[in-house]
Design a protein around this motif. Structure first.
Motif, PDB file in Angstrom:
ATOM      1  N   ALA B 214      46.724 -18.068  49.947  1.00  0.00           N
ATOM      2  CA  ALA B 214      47.889 -17.342  49.868  1.00  0.00           C
ATOM      3  C   ALA B 214      47.992 -16.524  48.293  1.00  0.00           C
ATOM      4  O   ALA B 214      47.178 -16.891  47.546  1.00  0.00           O
ATOM      5  N   ARG B 215      48.691 -15.521  48.382  1.00  0.00           N
ATOM      6  CA  ARG B 215      48.607 -14.774  47.225  1.00  0.00           C
ATOM      7  C   ARG B 215      49.042 -15.412  45.955  1.00  0.00           C
ATOM      8  O   ARG B 215      48.440 -15.151  45.020  1.00  0.00           O
ATOM      9  N   ALA B 216      49.807 -16.224  46.070  1.00  0.00           N
ATOM     10  CA  ALA B 216      50.504 -16.947  44.976  1.00  0.00           C
ATOM     11  C   ALA B 216      49.458 -17.720  44.439  1.00  0.00           C
ATOM     12  O   ALA B 216      49.408 -18.139  43.294  1.00  0.00           O
ATOM     13  N   GLU B 217      48.433 -18.283  45.190  1.00  0.00           N
ATOM     14  CA  GLU B 217      47.225 -19.018  44.615  1.00  0.00           C
ATOM     15  C   GLU B 217      46.224 -18.295  43.770  1.00  0.00           C
ATOM     16  O   GLU B 217      45.290 -18.637  43.375  1.00  0.00           O
ATOM     17  N   CYS B 218      46.190 -16.850  44.094  1.00  0.00           N
ATOM     18  CA  CYS B 218      44.936 -16.013  43.403  1.00  0.00           C
ATOM     19  C   CYS B 218      45.371 -15.464  42.324  1.00  0.00           C
ATOM     20  O   CYS B 218      46.310 -14.782  41.769  1.00  0.00           O
ATOM     21  N   GLU B 219      44.518 -15.811  41.316  1.00  0.00           N
ATOM     22  CA  GLU B 219      44.630 -15.043  40.031  1.00  0.00           C
ATOM     23  C   GLU B 219      44.084 -13.852  39.914  1.00  0.00           C
ATOM     24  O   GLU B 219      42.759 -13.786  40.410  1.00  0.00           O
ATOM     25  N   PRO B 220      44.432 -12.825  39.629  1.00  0.00           N
ATOM     26  CA  PRO B 220      43.827 -11.683  39.644  1.00  0.00           C
ATOM     27  C   PRO B 220      42.443 -11.488  38.976  1.00  0.00           C
ATOM     28  O   PRO B 220      41.607 -10.896  39.311  1.00  0.00           O
ATOM     29  N   GLU B 221      42.400 -12.039  37.776  1.00  0.00           N
ATOM     30  CA  GLU B 221      41.246 -12.228  37.175  1.00  0.00           C
ATOM     31  C   GLU B 221      40.171 -12.733  37.728  1.00  0.00           C
ATOM     32  O   GLU B 221      38.949 -12.409  37.731  1.00  0.00           O
ATOM     33  N   ALA B 222      40.677 -13.847  38.496  1.00  0.00           N
ATOM     34  CA  ALA B 222      39.497 -14.697  39.217  1.00  0.00           C
ATOM     35  C   ALA B 222      38.941 -13.871  40.375  1.00  0.00           C
ATOM     36  O   ALA B 222      37.814 -13.893  40.710  1.00  0.00           O
ATOM     37  N   LEU B 223      39.990 -13.395  40.938  1.00  0.00           N
ATOM     38  CA  LEU B 223      39.614 -12.360  42.073  1.00  0.00           C
ATOM     39  C   LEU B 223      38.558 -11.285  41.681  1.00  0.00           C
ATOM     40  O   LEU B 223      37.710 -10.814  42.270  1.00  0.00           O
ATOM     41  N   LEU B 224      39.014 -10.647  40.453  1.00  0.00           N
ATOM     42  CA  LEU B 224      38.450  -9.450  40.062  1.00  0.00           C
ATOM     43  C   LEU B 224      36.709 -10.087  39.944  1.00  0.00           C
ATOM     44  O   LEU B 224      35.635  -9.417  40.049  1.00  0.00           O
ATOM     45  N   GLU B 225      36.939 -11.186  39.143  1.00  0.00           N
ATOM     46  CA  GLU B 225      35.261 -11.867  38.870  1.00  0.00           C
ATOM     47  C   GLU B 225      34.480 -11.957  40.182  1.00  0.00           C
ATOM     48  O   GLU B 225      33.256 -11.814  40.434  1.00  0.00           O
ATOM     49  N   LEU B 226      35.313 -12.562  41.080  1.00  0.00           N
ATOM     50  CA  LEU B 226      34.510 -12.876  42.468  1.00  0.00           C
ATOM     51  C   LEU B 226      34.098 -11.412  43.151  1.00  0.00           C
ATOM     52  O   LEU B 226      32.830 -11.418  43.548  1.00  0.00           O
TER      53      LEU B 226
END
Lengths: 225, 235
Positions: B214-226
């Motif tokens: 869910a979007r609420a569970e996603c940290e933008p920084e972590a997503l960017l890292e992935l």
């Protein structure tokens, strides 16, 4: 009924875009004039009469013009990716093929009529034979050329070789159609009776129906990813 | 309304563009699919919309398997891609009327006018598509995609080539389309825009799903890292 409406919508859209851009049909007509002009100067008409060679020149010119135009059948579809959206609409694949072939038919038929007129003019053929009989021969012939051109036009577009592949694909398939077309037209030019022409005309219709049917059936396989 | 992918596999020759992807999205939500170039995003969108037949697996809508060969399914789908799909020699209204008629929209002229008004393009009706700017074309492409009120709207890099105001306007229009009967699937590598819209996020890497949250569970920084970690790994 729905299929007929889709065919009409697609053909009308193609023709509208075609007449606004003007490029393809104008190029086909220009080729026709140039070919007739060159033929009229290169052939010694004291040795051969215009009526005797007109049918061969007519079909040769229409064949080359239609192939040069067929390569651009899908130009408007690919300009900004419209074909993807057309394929994703509920329209059946055979309706798309028939709509595009119908628009192609108008272009090829225009060229055929224009070439017939140009040949009678350049070769000073006073009596080219009954117009109705010319129409009876050119109609199935141009239907066959338009259907084959549409089908192979898409194949050549999808290949890395592009339009350069088109003549190699179409010529072998269209040889019988052009052969029977030229034979029948020759007899019309020479004012032969319909009984001598009807056999070739029937074969032309058979080829035309065959090209339309095969193109409609196989088009879906060409458009599947 | 629900849309699901079950173990989707798509290959281009020896390359697996999708390698057993599962996902599920419910109505009233926007699914954003992220991934670097070559991750399989567009292939996933094509498989979901029916443009491409998967080599294995299936797409299920409202519990029933659907395929692109079914005209009824194609009629439920709308598409906006980075290529606008407009006929350049036709006017904006002719483009819209053409597609409205293909979809058998009742009152095509009224529907086209309404769709044009919805994207703020009423004054462009008589203009040929070739004379429009990139942003204007994209707005008309959205109007074309919404003409038949599709249940599922697929967007393939829709922000590509748009200026910030055009991208903002598109995002606002997409947000306004939320409803329990509708799903929006957005494929992009514009993380900021995608995260701003999405309720659910999927990240693809080399044809495999590496994140589904869910979007609420996603940290933008972590997503960017992935996201960028994969790009570094491939370099």
């Amino acid at each position: 009924m729905t299929s007929l409406r889709w065919i009409w919508l697609i053909a009308r859209k193609d023709l509208r875009a075609e007449f606004r851009s003007g490029g393809r049909i104008a190029a086909m007509l220009a080729f026709s004039v140039l070919a007739c002009f060159l033929f009229s100067f290169s052939l010694d008409r004291t040795l051969v009469s215009g009526r005797e060679i007109a049918s061969g020149l007519l079909w040769l010119t229409v064949l080359f013009a239609s192939i040069s135009g067929a390569g651009r059948t899908f130009d408007s579809e690919e300009e900004d990716g419209a074909f993807r959206h057309l394929l994703l609409s509920p329209v059946s694949r055979h309706s798309i093929f028939l709509g595009k072939a119908a628009a192609n038919l108008v272009a090829v038929a225009l060229v055929a009529v224009f070439t017939l007129f140009a040949l009678t003019l350049f070769f000073a053929i006073a009596s080219p034979g009954p117009v109705v009989l010319h129409a009876a021969i050119l109609l199935p012939g141009t239907i066959g050329l338009a259907a084959a051109g549409t089908f192979f036009g898409l194949i050549s577009r999808q290949s890395n070789l592009g339009d350069s592949l088109l003549p190699a694909l179409t010529f072998p398939v269209l040889v019988p159609l052009v052969f029977f077309g030229a034979t029948a037209s020759s007899r019309v030019f020479l004012d032969r009776p319909w009984a001598e022409i009807s056999g070739s005309a029937r074969l032309l219709w058979a080829f035309a129906i065959g090209f339309v049917a095969v193109g409609s059936l196989l088009f879906r396989y060409l458009t599947e990813e | 309304m629900t849309l699901a992918a079950r173990n989707l596999v798509c290959s281009y020759g020896p390359t697996r563009a999708l390698d057993g992807v599962d996902l599920e999205v419910a109505g009233d939500s926007i699914l954003a699919v992220f991934g670097p170039n070559g991750a399989g995003k567009t292939t996933l969108l094509k498989a979901l919309s029916g443009e491409r037949k998967p080599d294995a697996g299936r797409v299920v809508a409202d519990g029933k398997a659907v395929t692109g060969s079914d005209p009824a399914w194609r009629g439920r789908v709308g598409l906006v891609s980075h290529r606008t799909g407009l006929y350049m020699k036709l006017t904006v209204m002719e483009n819209l009327l053409f597609f409205a008629s293909l979809h058998a929209v009742a009152g095509p002229a009224d529907a086209a006018s309404a769709a044009l008004a919805a994207v703020g393009g009423r004054e462009l009706a008589g203009t040929r598509a070739e004379a429009l700017s990139r942003g204007q074309r994209q707005r008309i492409a959205l109007a074309r995609a919404l003409l038949h009120d599709p249940d599922i709207l697929f967007l393939d890099e829709p922000f590509s080539g748009l200026d910030p105001s055009g991208a903002d306007a598109l995002a606002t229009m997409l947000g306004a389309r939320r409803s329990p009967e509708r799903i929006i699937v957005l494929v992009t590598h514009d993380l900021r825009r995608g995260l701003g819209l999405a309720d659910r996020v999927v990240l693809l890497r080399r044809g495999r799903k590496v994140l589904d949250a869910a979007r609420a569970e996603c940290e933008p920084e972590a997503l960017l890292e992935l996201f960028t970690g994969d790009a570094r790994g491939r370099a």
